[in-house]
Design an enzyme around this catalytic site. Structure first.
Site, short mmCIF file in Angstrom:
data_model
loop_
_atom_site.label_atom_id
_atom_site.label_comp_id
_atom_site.label_asym_id
_atom_site.label_seq_id
_atom_site.Cartn_x
_atom_site.Cartn_y
_atom_site.Cartn_z
N HIS A 125 106.91 119.75 54.71
CA HIS A 125 106.35 121.06 55.07
C HIS A 125 106.87 121.42 56.48
O HIS A 125 107.11 120.52 57.28
CB HIS A 125 104.83 120.91 55.09
CG HIS A 125 104.05 122.17 55.25
ND1 HIS A 125 103.84 122.76 56.47
CD2 HIS A 125 103.42 122.95 54.34
CE1 HIS A 125 103.10 123.85 56.30
NE2 HIS A 125 102.83 123.99 55.02
N ASP A 202 101.81 112.41 56.85
CA ASP A 202 101.17 113.71 56.66
C ASP A 202 100.40 113.64 55.35
O ASP A 202 100.99 113.72 54.27
CB ASP A 202 102.25 114.80 56.64
CG ASP A 202 101.69 116.16 56.22
OD1 ASP A 202 100.50 116.25 55.89
OD2 ASP A 202 102.48 117.13 56.22
N GLN A 205 98.30 116.73 51.53
CA GLN A 205 98.22 116.88 50.06
C GLN A 205 97.79 115.59 49.38
O GLN A 205 97.75 115.53 48.14
CB GLN A 205 99.57 117.33 49.49
CG GLN A 205 100.05 118.68 49.98
CD GLN A 205 99.17 119.83 49.48
OE1 GLN A 205 98.43 119.70 48.51
NE2 GLN A 205 99.25 120.96 50.16
N LYS A 228 91.68 121.54 52.84
CA LYS A 228 92.33 121.16 51.58
C LYS A 228 91.52 120.11 50.84
O LYS A 228 91.89 119.67 49.76
CB LYS A 228 93.74 120.64 51.86
CG LYS A 228 94.69 121.74 52.36
CD LYS A 228 96.10 121.23 52.45
CE LYS A 228 96.99 122.08 53.32
NZ LYS A 228 97.46 123.31 52.68
N CYS A 366 106.41 126.99 52.53
CA CYS A 366 106.60 126.43 53.88
C CYS A 366 107.45 125.16 53.83
O CYS A 366 107.19 124.20 54.57
CB CYS A 366 105.28 126.12 54.57
SG CYS A 366 104.32 127.58 54.89
N1 PMP Z 1 101.63 119.39 55.41
C1 PMP Z 1 101.54 119.61 54.10
C2 PMP Z 1 102.18 118.63 53.14
C3 PMP Z 1 100.88 120.74 53.62
O1 PMP Z 1 100.80 120.98 52.32
C4 PMP Z 1 100.30 121.63 54.56
C5 PMP Z 1 99.57 122.89 54.11
N2 PMP Z 1 100.21 123.61 53.11
C6 PMP Z 1 100.41 121.34 55.92
C7 PMP Z 1 101.07 120.21 56.29
C8 PMP Z 1 99.81 122.22 56.96
O2 PMP Z 1 98.41 122.20 56.90
P1 PMP Z 1 97.55 123.19 57.81
O3 PMP Z 1 98.10 124.56 57.58
O4 PMP Z 1 96.15 123.02 57.27
O5 PMP Z 1 97.68 122.74 59.22
#
Ligand code: PMP
Length: 408
Positions: A125, A202, A205, A228, A366
């Site tokens: 991401h 990270d 997910q 999430k 993203c």
């Molecule tokens: N890492 C991953 C793998 C994600 O899926 C996401 C959110 N789509 C993020 C980071 C960022 O999370 P946040 O916008 O809640 O900071």
């Protein structure tokens, strides 16, 4: 294993699932972006504002002490949930993004010098790419990228060859938000540790879908977002090993993160407060703890089993559609299903699904470098929760069967 009756009962905890979208029942398949909230979490937020609201840590009065207790109990709940050795290793942040930025800045300041290398993977991401690029620019570091195979699995041989004496940190997703790939992070951490290299995972997910134990993984840092995992927006977690966090400088200055302040010299507070400048989101932390209790009561193993079966079912059904292309076919996959149909643009599919009450995500999610590496315009992504059902999947497939000929 969760039965259909269990799922139908759990669904009643989520008021939003009763909503009608353009007069049709909502089918919410955008759980990778954010999950819906159960009444237990919603009630906790209302309860906290009604009965526990006072600024924390500094107050001598009753309410402030109660609010402080709730916030610090929430920290312990998160520590237990992640299997952390110490509650002080849990830092409240605004989310995954802020947690990664905190490490990129602070670990970067403490441990990285010009010519050092940071390793990420091609399926990250943006929030696990850009903070490292900013660190690289600031300190003259080099970003290295682990490639993947055509199924969307990371190439571990290439990974091994990227680890060297200049590598300061590996930062990889536990689960890909686009492909659903569950990366072998335990093995990847072992490989890095063999060379004395630290690893950030990270978990944005992963935590809603699979049990995580940071000590078993031996992760140096593990990050996730509350929203999430059925919790509120605006709060997330940085777990870090105590000795590392202790060696890192604070990255924001302000109230609470200090020990003593004078114009000549300021000294900093101990963990976890050193990294929590300003009034923390104590309502959010309390609600996050409630969300973690909620999923723990269902059981993450049970959730994983149910979601796995639902994803496999949805995959089989999707494959019945003409010119269907599933993007991401890793052997270890979580509850994410990305796809394209012929040369139909993902946005068009998403728009028409929406008109039928079905919420999916379209675009690059993203993860532009990943989408570019696949030479596709983006994907349609259905991402599931335990509150999704086979009936919903069937309606989704029926909707696609109507839409696809219209767009072909
Ligand atoms: N890492 C991953 C793998 C994600 O899926 C996401 C959110 N789509 C993020 C980071 C960022 O999370 P946040 O916008 O809640 O900071």
């Amino acid at each position: 294993m969760l039965s259909n009756e269990d799922i139908l009962r759990l669904r009643t905890d989520f008021p939003i699932l009763e909503e009608k979208i353009y007069g049709k029942p909502l089918i919410y398949f955008d759980n990778g972006a954010t999950t819906q909230k159960p009444v237990q979490v919603l009630s906790k937020i209302e309860y906290a504002y009604k009965h526990l609201n006072a600024n924390i840590h500094r107050g001598v009065h009753y309410l402030s002490q109660k609010a402080t207790e709730a916030h610090e109990e929430a920290r312990s709940t998160v520590a237990d949930f992640l299997g952390a050795a110490q509650r002080e290793e849990v830092i409240f942040t605004r989310g995954t993004t802020e947690a990664i930025n905190l490490v990129a800045f602070s670990y970067g300041e403490a441990f990285c010098t010009e010519g050092d290398e940071i390793v990420v993977s091609v399926l990250e991401h943006h929030s696990n790419i850009v903070p490292w690029q900013m660190l690289c620019e600031r300190k003259g570091l080099v970003l290295r990228v682990i490639p993947m195979n055509e199924r969307g699995e990371l190439d571990l041989e290439a990974y091994a060859s990227l680890l060297n004496g200049r590598t300061r940190l590996v930062s990889v997703a536990h689960v890909s938000n686009v492909l659903g790939t569950v990366n072998p992070v335990g093995e990847m951490i072992r490989m890095a540790h063999d060379k004395g290299i630290k690893v950030l995972i990270d978990g944005a997910q992963a935590v809603p879908h699979i049990p995580v134990d940071v000590q078993q993984l031996d992760a140096d840092f593990y990050v996730f977002s509350a929203h999430k995992i059925y919790g509120p927006t605006g709060i997330g977690i940085l777990y870090g090993k105590q000795e590392l966090l202790n060696a890192m400088p604070p990255c924001q200055g302000g109230g609470e993160m200090i020990d003593k302040v004078s114009f000549e010299k300021t000294t900093y507070n101990v963990l976890p407060f050193k990294f929590e400048a300003g009034t923390p989101d104590y309502i959010g932390s309390t609600a996050l703890a409630e969300a973690l209790r909620y999923v723990s009561a269902i059981g993450l193993d049970a959730i994983a089993g149910y979601e796995q079966a639902l994803t496999e079912y949805a995959t089989e059904q999707l494959m019945q559609i003409d010119r269907m292309r599933i993007i991401g076919t890793a052997r270890e996959k979580s509850a994410v299903l990305s796809f394209l149909v012929g040369d139909i643009h993902p946005y068009d599919l998403g728009m028409l699904l929406d008109k039928m009450g079905i919420a999916v995500r379209t675009g690059h999610h993203c993860a532009q470098p990943l989408i570019d590496s696949l030479h596709i315009p983006g994907t349609v992504r259905a991402s599931f929760s335990f509150y999704n059902t086979r009936d919903e999947v069937d309606l989704f497939i029926k909707a696609l069967q109507r839409i696809v000929p219209m767009l072909s």
